[in-house]
Design a protein around this motif. Sequence first.
Motif, PDB file in Angstrom:
ATOM      1  N   MET A   1     -50.850  -8.641 -22.592  1.00 42.70           N
ATOM      2  CA  MET A   1     -49.723  -9.160 -21.855  1.00 42.70           C
ATOM      3  C   MET A   1     -48.555  -8.189 -21.999  1.00 42.70           C
ATOM      4  SD  MET A   1     -47.953 -12.809 -22.507  1.00 42.70           S
ATOM      5  CE  MET A   1     -47.610 -13.758 -21.086  1.00 42.70           C
ATOM      6  N   ALA A   2     -48.059  -7.695 -20.902  1.00 43.39           N
ATOM      7  CA  ALA A   2     -46.987  -6.698 -20.933  1.00 43.39           C
ATOM      8  C   ALA A   2     -45.633  -7.388 -21.078  1.00 43.39           C
ATOM      9  CB  ALA A   2     -47.010  -5.870 -19.657  1.00 43.39           C
ATOM     10  N   ASP A   3     -44.769  -6.755 -21.866  1.00 46.76           N
ATOM     11  CA  ASP A   3     -43.410  -7.267 -21.999  1.00 46.76           C
ATOM     12  C   ASP A   3     -42.634  -6.928 -20.733  1.00 46.76           C
ATOM     13  OD1 ASP A   3     -43.831  -8.225 -24.552  1.00 46.76           O
ATOM     14  OD2 ASP A   3     -43.183  -6.370 -25.520  1.00 46.76           O
ATOM     15  N   ASN A   4     -41.939  -7.889 -20.204  1.00 47.80           N
ATOM     16  CA  ASN A   4     -41.135  -7.667 -19.005  1.00 47.80           C
ATOM     17  C   ASN A   4     -39.671  -7.523 -19.374  1.00 47.80           C
ATOM     18  OD1 ASN A   4     -43.323  -7.768 -17.247  1.00 47.80           O
ATOM     19  ND2 ASN A   4     -43.248  -9.993 -17.150  1.00 47.80           N
ATOM     20  N   PHE A   5     -39.399  -6.599 -20.255  1.00 49.80           N
ATOM     21  CA  PHE A   5     -38.036  -6.363 -20.686  1.00 49.80           C
ATOM     22  C   PHE A   5     -37.455  -5.168 -19.944  1.00 49.80           C
ATOM     23  CE2 PHE A   5     -39.764  -8.562 -24.407  1.00 49.80           C
ATOM     24  CZ  PHE A   5     -38.754  -9.490 -24.642  1.00 49.80           C
ATOM     25  N   LEU A   6     -36.161  -5.212 -19.711  1.00 46.35           N
ATOM     26  CA  LEU A   6     -35.448  -4.062 -19.162  1.00 46.35           C
ATOM     27  C   LEU A   6     -34.956  -3.230 -20.336  1.00 46.35           C
ATOM     28  CD1 LEU A   6     -33.157  -5.977 -16.627  1.00 46.35           C
ATOM     29  CD2 LEU A   6     -35.227  -4.696 -16.066  1.00 46.35           C
ATOM     30  N   LYS A   7     -35.112  -1.932 -20.233  1.00 49.57           N
ATOM     31  CA  LYS A   7     -34.615  -1.041 -21.272  1.00 49.57           C
ATOM     32  C   LYS A   7     -33.274  -0.492 -20.827  1.00 49.57           C
ATOM     33  CE  LYS A   7     -39.158   0.282 -22.931  1.00 49.57           C
ATOM     34  NZ  LYS A   7     -40.109   1.369 -23.174  1.00 49.57           N
ATOM     35  N   ILE A   8     -32.269  -0.706 -21.673  1.00 44.52           N
ATOM     36  CA  ILE A   8     -30.929  -0.209 -21.359  1.00 44.52           C
ATOM     37  C   ILE A   8     -30.383   0.537 -22.563  1.00 44.52           C
ATOM     38  CG2 ILE A   8     -30.462  -2.103 -19.752  1.00 44.52           C
ATOM     39  CD1 ILE A   8     -28.587  -3.296 -21.952  1.00 44.52           C
ATOM     40  N   LYS A   9     -29.305   1.262 -22.332  1.00 45.00           N
ATOM     41  CA  LYS A   9     -28.606   1.940 -23.418  1.00 45.00           C
ATOM     42  C   LYS A   9     -27.138   1.570 -23.328  1.00 45.00           C
ATOM     43  CE  LYS A   9     -31.720   5.878 -23.629  1.00 45.00           C
ATOM     44  NZ  LYS A   9     -31.880   7.327 -23.509  1.00 45.00           N
ATOM     45  N   THR A  11     -23.281   2.242 -25.348  1.00 47.56           N
ATOM     46  CA  THR A  11     -22.568   3.096 -26.285  1.00 47.56           C
ATOM     47  C   THR A  11     -21.515   2.261 -26.990  1.00 47.56           C
ATOM     48  OG1 THR A  11     -22.908   5.004 -24.852  1.00 47.56           O
ATOM     49  CG2 THR A  11     -21.200   5.201 -26.527  1.00 47.56           C
ATOM     50  N   ILE A  12     -21.581   2.297 -28.323  1.00 45.29           N
ATOM     51  CA  ILE A  12     -20.610   1.579 -29.143  1.00 45.29           C
ATOM     52  C   ILE A  12     -20.055   2.556 -30.169  1.00 45.29           C
ATOM     53  CG2 ILE A  12     -20.242  -0.312 -30.775  1.00 45.29           C
ATOM     54  CD1 ILE A  12     -22.557  -1.776 -29.380  1.00 45.29           C
ATOM     55  N   ALA A  13     -18.748   2.707 -30.154  1.00 43.84           N
ATOM     56  CA  ALA A  13     -18.053   3.598 -31.082  1.00 43.84           C
ATOM     57  C   ALA A  13     -18.650   5.006 -31.072  1.00 43.84           C
ATOM     58  CB  ALA A  13     -18.053   3.014 -32.490  1.00 43.84           C
ATOM     59  N   GLY A  14     -18.980   5.484 -29.871  1.00 44.17           N
ATOM     60  CA  GLY A  14     -19.467   6.839 -29.727  1.00 44.17           C
ATOM     61  C   GLY A  14     -20.950   7.045 -29.990  1.00 44.17           C
ATOM     62  N   ARG A  15     -21.670   5.999 -30.320  1.00 41.75           N
ATOM     63  CA  ARG A  15     -23.111   6.112 -30.569  1.00 41.75           C
ATOM     64  C   ARG A  15     -23.875   5.332 -29.517  1.00 41.75           C
ATOM     65  NH1 ARG A  15     -24.437   5.547 -36.916  1.00 41.75           N
ATOM     66  NH2 ARG A  15     -25.995   7.133 -36.483  1.00 41.75           N
ATOM     67  N   VAL A  16     -24.987   5.886 -29.104  1.00 43.73           N
ATOM     68  CA  VAL A  16     -25.815   5.256 -28.081  1.00 43.73           C
ATOM     69  C   VAL A  16     -26.896   4.411 -28.760  1.00 43.73           C
ATOM     70  CG1 VAL A  16     -27.389   5.669 -26.154  1.00 43.73           C
ATOM     71  CG2 VAL A  16     -25.392   7.140 -26.464  1.00 43.73           C
ATOM     72  N   TYR A  17     -27.037   3.183 -28.256  1.00 40.83           N
ATOM     73  CA  TYR A  17     -28.033   2.262 -28.801  1.00 40.83           C
ATOM     74  C   TYR A  17     -28.971   1.808 -27.689  1.00 40.83           C
ATOM     75  CZ  TYR A  17     -24.945   2.126 -32.814  1.00 40.83           C
ATOM     76  OH  TYR A  17     -24.185   2.482 -33.902  1.00 40.83           O
ATOM     77  N   PRO A  18     -30.264   2.062 -27.843  1.00 41.53           N
ATOM     78  CA  PRO A  18     -31.226   1.563 -26.860  1.00 41.53           C
ATOM     79  C   PRO A  18     -31.522   0.085 -27.142  1.00 41.53           C
ATOM     80  CG  PRO A  18     -32.361   2.856 -28.514  1.00 41.53           C
ATOM     81  CD  PRO A  18     -30.894   2.921 -28.846  1.00 41.53           C
ATOM     82  N   LEU A  19     -31.572  -0.694 -26.091  1.00 46.40           N
ATOM     83  CA  LEU A  19     -31.824  -2.125 -26.223  1.00 46.40           C
ATOM     84  C   LEU A  19     -32.836  -2.576 -25.187  1.00 46.40           C
ATOM     85  CD1 LEU A  19     -28.117  -3.330 -26.419  1.00 46.40           C
ATOM     86  CD2 LEU A  19     -29.694  -3.144 -28.327  1.00 46.40           C
ATOM     87  N   LYS A  20     -33.472  -3.696 -25.460  1.00 47.40           N
ATOM     88  CA  LYS A  20     -34.337  -4.354 -24.490  1.00 47.40           C
ATOM     89  C   LYS A  20     -33.704  -5.701 -24.169  1.00 47.40           C
ATOM     90  CE  LYS A  20     -38.717  -2.353 -25.971  1.00 47.40           C
ATOM     91  NZ  LYS A  20     -40.064  -2.660 -26.499  1.00 47.40           N
ATOM     92  N   VAL A  21     -33.587  -6.001 -22.887  1.00 51.79           N
ATOM     93  CA  VAL A  21     -33.020  -7.270 -22.458  1.00 51.79           C
ATOM     94  C   VAL A  21     -34.005  -7.958 -21.526  1.00 51.79           C
ATOM     95  CG1 VAL A  21     -30.614  -6.550 -22.750  1.00 51.79           C
ATOM     96  CG2 VAL A  21     -31.744  -6.153 -20.566  1.00 51.79           C
ATOM     97  N   LYS A  22     -33.877  -9.264 -21.421  1.00 49.37           N
ATOM     98  CA  LYS A  22     -34.822 -10.057 -20.636  1.00 49.37           C
ATOM     99  C   LYS A  22     -34.575  -9.982 -19.132  1.00 49.37           C
ATOM    100  CE  LYS A  22     -35.427 -13.386 -24.335  1.00 49.37           C
ATOM    101  NZ  LYS A  22     -35.155 -14.742 -24.787  1.00 49.37           N
ATOM    102  N   ASN A  23     -33.287  -9.905 -18.758  1.00 49.05           N
ATOM    103  CA  ASN A  23     -32.970  -9.943 -17.327  1.00 49.05           C
ATOM    104  C   ASN A  23     -31.591  -9.329 -17.072  1.00 49.05           C
ATOM    105  OD1 ASN A  23     -31.005 -12.021 -17.918  1.00 49.05           O
ATOM    106  ND2 ASN A  23     -32.715 -13.469 -17.992  1.00 49.05           N
ATOM    107  N   ALA A  24     -31.191  -9.327 -15.805  1.00 52.22           N
ATOM    108  CA  ALA A  24     -29.921  -8.708 -15.422  1.00 52.22           C
ATOM    109  C   ALA A  24     -28.728  -9.438 -16.022  1.00 52.22           C
ATOM    110  CB  ALA A  24     -29.803  -8.665 -13.905  1.00 52.22           C
ATOM    111  N   HIS A  25     -28.830 -10.752 -16.190  1.00 48.98           N
ATOM    112  CA  HIS A  25     -27.725 -11.510 -16.789  1.00 48.98           C
ATOM    113  C   HIS A  25     -27.521 -11.102 -18.242  1.00 48.98           C
ATOM    114  CE1 HIS A  25     -27.138 -14.101 -13.352  1.00 48.98           C
ATOM    115  NE2 HIS A  25     -28.436 -14.335 -13.320  1.00 48.98           N
ATOM    116  N   GLU A  26     -28.620 -10.948 -18.954  1.00 50.05           N
ATOM    117  CA  GLU A  26     -28.531 -10.520 -20.348  1.00 50.05           C
ATOM    118  C   GLU A  26     -27.988  -9.092 -20.432  1.00 50.05           C
ATOM    119  OE1 GLU A  26     -31.824 -10.023 -23.625  1.00 50.05           O
ATOM    120  OE2 GLU A  26     -31.615 -12.154 -23.097  1.00 50.05           O
ATOM    121  N   GLU A  27     -28.399  -8.250 -19.493  1.00 46.41           N
ATOM    122  CA  GLU A  27     -27.878  -6.878 -19.456  1.00 46.41           C
ATOM    123  C   GLU A  27     -26.370  -6.885 -19.245  1.00 46.41           C
ATOM    124  OE1 GLU A  27     -28.215  -2.683 -16.962  1.00 46.41           O
ATOM    125  OE2 GLU A  27     -29.371  -4.414 -16.275  1.00 46.41           O
TER     126      GLU A  27
END
Length: 99
Positions: A1-9, A11-27
């Motif tokens: 079963m594939a995860d249907n997460f969106l991958k976003i990045k 930037t907080i305090a000059g550092r980039v953090y990759p995240l996975k979110v469930k949908n556009a609202h969460e993004e």
Amino acid sequence: MADNFLKIKVTIAGRVYPLKVKNAHEEEGMRKAAIKINNLVAKFEKNYAVSDKQDVLAMSALQFASLQEIKAINEEYDLSKATEKINKLGALIDEHLKK
């Protein structure tokens, strides 16, 4: 079963953090939160002699956490007051119906 997460990045305090979110609202929520954090970090850096990003991030975290806790306390107090009023009204109605 594939995860249907969106991958976003974000930037907080000059550092980039990759995240996975469930949908556009969460993004949208994550991006807005990152903006608020960055604004608060900039405010703390401007107003206080802080040289370490860790300190301004800790101060920002405390600010956001305390706002959440204060909101929860206020909601609990409001609910308690409303419950108290409802109980008093119920007692008045019971008293009136006994007559």
